[in-house]
Design a protein around this motif. Sequence first.
Motif, PDB file in Angstrom:
ATOM      1  N   GLY A  86       0.809  -1.205   0.000  1.00 62.54           N
ATOM      2  CA  GLY A  86       0.000   0.000   0.000  1.00 62.54           C
ATOM      3  C   GLY A  86       0.840   1.251   0.000  1.00 62.54           C
ATOM      4  O   GLY A  86       2.065   1.218   0.142  1.00 62.54           O
ATOM      5  N   LYS A  87       0.141   2.367  -0.135  1.00 63.89           N
ATOM      6  CA  LYS A  87       0.780   3.679  -0.115  1.00 63.89           C
ATOM      7  C   LYS A  87       0.433   4.404   1.175  1.00 63.89           C
ATOM      8  O   LYS A  87       1.297   4.946   1.852  1.00 63.89           O
ATOM      9  N   GLU A  88      -0.850   4.410   1.524  1.00 61.49           N
ATOM     10  CA  GLU A  88      -1.302   5.023   2.767  1.00 61.49           C
ATOM     11  C   GLU A  88      -1.690   3.973   3.795  1.00 61.49           C
ATOM     12  O   GLU A  88      -1.526   4.165   4.989  1.00 61.49           O
ATOM     13  N   ALA A  89      -2.253   2.868   3.310  1.00 61.86           N
ATOM     14  CA  ALA A  89      -2.651   1.763   4.190  1.00 61.86           C
ATOM     15  C   ALA A  89      -2.405   0.450   3.455  1.00 61.86           C
ATOM     16  O   ALA A  89      -2.501   0.378   2.241  1.00 61.86           O
ATOM     17  N   PHE A  90      -2.084  -0.600   4.223  1.00 61.97           N
ATOM     18  CA  PHE A  90      -1.778  -1.891   3.620  1.00 61.97           C
ATOM     19  C   PHE A  90      -3.042  -2.656   3.231  1.00 61.97           C
ATOM     20  O   PHE A  90      -4.038  -2.662   3.959  1.00 61.97           O
ATOM     21  N   VAL A  91      -2.963  -3.348   2.085  1.00 64.19           N
ATOM     22  CA  VAL A  91      -4.017  -4.269   1.658  1.00 64.19           C
ATOM     23  C   VAL A  91      -3.350  -5.578   1.254  1.00 64.19           C
ATOM     24  O   VAL A  91      -2.208  -5.580   0.788  1.00 64.19           O
ATOM     25  N   PRO A  92      -4.044  -6.722   1.413  1.00 64.78           N
ATOM     26  CA  PRO A  92      -3.437  -8.013   1.055  1.00 64.78           C
ATOM     27  C   PRO A  92      -3.159  -8.099  -0.446  1.00 64.78           C
ATOM     28  O   PRO A  92      -3.927  -7.620  -1.266  1.00 64.78           O
ATOM     29  N   LEU A  93      -2.029  -8.709  -0.775  1.00 65.41           N
ATOM     30  CA  LEU A  93      -1.695  -8.988  -2.169  1.00 65.41           C
ATOM     31  C   LEU A  93      -1.794 -10.495  -2.375  1.00 65.41           C
ATOM     32  O   LEU A  93      -1.029 -11.257  -1.803  1.00 65.41           O
ATOM     33  N   LYS A  94      -2.762 -10.926  -3.184  1.00 62.55           N
ATOM     34  CA  LYS A  94      -3.022 -12.341  -3.375  1.00 62.55           C
ATOM     35  C   LYS A  94      -2.224 -12.883  -4.561  1.00 62.55           C
ATOM     36  O   LYS A  94      -1.769 -12.128  -5.416  1.00 62.55           O
ATOM     37  N   ASN A  95      -2.082 -14.201  -4.600  1.00 65.60           N
ATOM     38  CA  ASN A  95      -1.339 -14.845  -5.678  1.00 65.60           C
ATOM     39  C   ASN A  95      -1.928 -14.489  -7.037  1.00 65.60           C
ATOM     40  O   ASN A  95      -3.147 -14.509  -7.236  1.00 65.60           O
ATOM     41  N   GLY A  96      -1.062 -14.149  -7.975  1.00 64.61           N
ATOM     42  CA  GLY A  96      -1.488 -13.808  -9.327  1.00 64.61           C
ATOM     43  C   GLY A  96      -2.003 -12.394  -9.488  1.00 64.61           C
ATOM     44  O   GLY A  96      -2.347 -11.990 -10.603  1.00 64.61           O
TER      45      GLY A  96
END
Length: 475
Positions: free
Chosen positions: A209-219
Amino acid sequence: MKQIIHTLCIIILESMLSCNSQDNDLKITEYVNPLIGSLHGIQSSPEATRPFGSVRLTSYKTGDTITALSFYNASSPNPQNSPDLRFLPVINKPDSSSIPAIYTKQNYTTFHQEQAHPGYYGITFCNGIKIESAVTERCAIMYYQYPPGNTHGLVMDLTSPQASDSVETILWKVNNRTLEGYSKSLHIKNPEQTFFVIKFSQDCNIMIGKEAFVPLKNGKRFKAQNCYAWIDFGENTNKILVKTSIASTNIEGANSNLEKELSHWSFDKVERDAKQAWKKELQKIKIKGCNKELQTTFYTSLYYTLQTPSISSDANGNYKGLDGEIHSDIQHIHYLVNPNWTSLQDIPPIFIMTQKKRVRDILKSSQYEARFTEKTTDMTPTDFSIINCQYVLAAMGFHSTNPSNNQLQLGTPFFEKVIIHTAPDKRFIITSSKKSDSHIYIGEVWLNKNKLERSWISLEEIMKGGKLNVELINK
């Protein structure tokens, strides 16, 4: 009894001579001290690098504090415009609502100890985290050790170190152990693009993320400017390995680097191979008859001299030319060199003496790039550590006053004996004889037992091998 004592003395003496010779070979890399920085007024941070390697790994500092481990492309025409990868190990989970908090609540900026030797850089922070790093020519491996009982995390800083610039990054998660992507500077002149592949030794959860984190899923892919990635290794093990490669060409080039240079997970092998690579290059010039301090000065200077020019082609033989286009040459290794290096007269004498095969590739690379000179008038010239190179040359008793005539003026050597390995089967030996420390002026010079009636020697004479004896006098 006398005969036995005499025999024992001979055996001990032969053993001492043999051990001294072997010890000199084994310890030659120990005379290099990257922690003192480049000598003679040039300051730099200690780095993990290979001879003429395209990548370097070092500490990233904000002021006097270390805030990350920086992995960057040393073969970029404009290294200050080429985005690096900055890795920060942390022991607390970040607050997803405020990414900058990562850098305020962690006691990572206080470090306890730095360690460095050729091909290796390590650092221990006061919070107990220890990082060790080693490199191949185009890849790096990092070994993170976390204090037990903590969250084991790693933050990737993909922002620009320059306030006037922004870095755009596209990142995608291949699987639970692999990240790929590329970063590009946006608001500066002559921006460079960095393609990278990162592999982890165990499964991990990745947020970005830039301001807040979000999950990064496979693919899945993520695109943003000045962003961060949070890699969570969990608490199963406190020892994590990370290996990575960068290329200026494409993702395929970065992957090829890993496949051909770092397909395994042995940190010790990478460190050992890097040390061996430096030993091979450093021992092409051997010195005798000086104290450890002078040996350290000499070999540290030689170490910095042999860091450039940097390899710029990936393992597939592709490289980014000065015209900004991707070119391919599988016949030779491509180096980043100043385009006007088109003949031997342009090459520093140290390289001609000790890097015969590499010089051929350097000249070919320079001649290829000369085609694009007019299009890249703002290119930053390659740093060949000229001051260190000149020091090494002077310490052996030579001065390059007019490179165009291929002649070296003779000076007073710093050492009693210098052995230059100009080829696997050729050596040029320089000896200096004096009656006392006050004998510092050149009296007579003998080349291959013939008195030299001139004040210079040619590079051709050195390359043929032979012996040069300098007799010093007290004026």
